[in-house]
Design an enzyme around this catalytic site. Structure first.
Site, PDB file in Angstrom:
ATOM      1  N   THR A   1       0.818  -1.211   0.000  1.00  0.00           N
ATOM      2  CA  THR A   1       0.000   0.000   0.000  1.00  0.00           C
ATOM      3  C   THR A   1       0.854   1.264   0.000  1.00  0.00           C
ATOM      4  OG1 THR A   1      -1.607   1.288   1.301  1.00  0.00           O
ATOM      5  CG2 THR A   1      -0.140  -0.168   2.522  1.00  0.00           C
TER       6      THR A   1
ATOM      7  N   GLU B   1       0.199   3.655   1.776  1.00  0.00           N
ATOM      8  CA  GLU B   1       0.167   4.152   3.152  1.00  0.00           C
ATOM      9  C   GLU B   1       1.437   3.803   3.924  1.00  0.00           C
ATOM     10  OE1 GLU B   1      -3.433   4.051   5.405  1.00  0.00           O
ATOM     11  OE2 GLU B   1      -4.661   3.673   3.645  1.00  0.00           O
TER      12      GLU B   1
END
Length: 253
Positions: free
Chosen positions: A72, A74
């Site tokens: 991800t 993130e």
């Protein structure tokens, strides 16, 4: 096609399955940031320990099994200007992001230490038909269809880059078949939008009033902006996103 219901932290099961394959693509993850804030343990168990379980099964199998870890954006944390490149440092903000970042580091370590054939991707926010209703776009569509209030964190100014799920899958196929072992590939859709812009776009397509929008208290440690530089996968593997955001959003609705 064969479906086997199980848990990726179940080493006995994973070990048996690894013996029968030549590649593993790991999509399995707990992925809801809010729930990771209230209870991080399931995220560590699935996203970190589960990945180690797969890596260990591959290592002990003595087979040449390619492992693609679906990661991800993130893991990088947020960025105010510019875009993250694959070699940038990781600064995850939430327990979810930390569990994914840890898994990616284990993948790199297993490639370096044991010589496993591992590739890692880091992707922008996915959307598309049948997505779990806890996510922003399906939650907005469902609640709008029922004329229910649509919660938006803070002022909705947080920026995410969106990618249609089929574009992501094609990118993963490219990485699985042609990605260089030990490498990391960013996958971005090139659709950076504020959350409030996404919600308003959905309401417009559904002919619903913006009065349904309800601003709520912001999430703790809420990342302001995600942005990925995906030039590596484009230049080295020839991948390009095909779907325009509004077209894909209409199809999703």
């Amino acid at each position: 096609y064969k479906f086997i219901k199980g848990d990726i932290t179940d080493y006995g099961l994973v070990n048996k399955l690894v013996e029968k394959v030549d590649a593993v693509v790991n999509f399995a993850a707990q992925s809801h940031v809010d729930r990771s804030i209230s209870d991080p343990w399931p995220f560590y168990n699935s996203n970190t320990q589960g990945v180690i379980t797969i890596l260990e099964a591959i290592r002990k199998s003595n087979k040449n099994v390619r492992f693609l870890q679906v990661g991800t954006d993130e893991s990088y944390g947020d960025i105010m200007e510019g875009s993250f490149k694959e070699e940038d440092r990781l600064r995850p903000s939430s327990p979810y992001a930390a569990s994914k970042a840890a898994a990616e580091l284990f993948c790199s370590a297993y490639h370096r230490t044991y010589g496993l054939d591992v590739v890692v991707t880091r992707c922008a926010n996915n959307f598309g038909p049948y997505q779990h209703p806890e996510k922003l776009i399906p939650k907005t569509i469902i609640r709008a269809s029922l004329n229910l209030k649509i919660p938006v964190y803070g002022l909705g100014k947080n920026i995410r880059d969106w990618i249609y799920v089929l574009d992501h899958c094609e990118a993963l196929e490219k990485v699985l078949e042609h990605g260089e072992s030990g490498e990391i590939y960013n996958i971005a859709g090139g659709n950076e939008l504020q959350n409030i812009q996404v919600v308003k776009a959905i309401l417009e397509l559904m002919n619903k009033s913006e009065d349904l929008i309800e601003f709520v208290e912001d999430r703790p440690g809420h990342d302001i902006r995600y942005s990925l530089d995906s030039s590596k996968i484009k230049e080295e593997l020839g991948w390009r996103p095909k779907w325009r955001f509004n077209e894909a959003l209409r199809l999703t609705i």
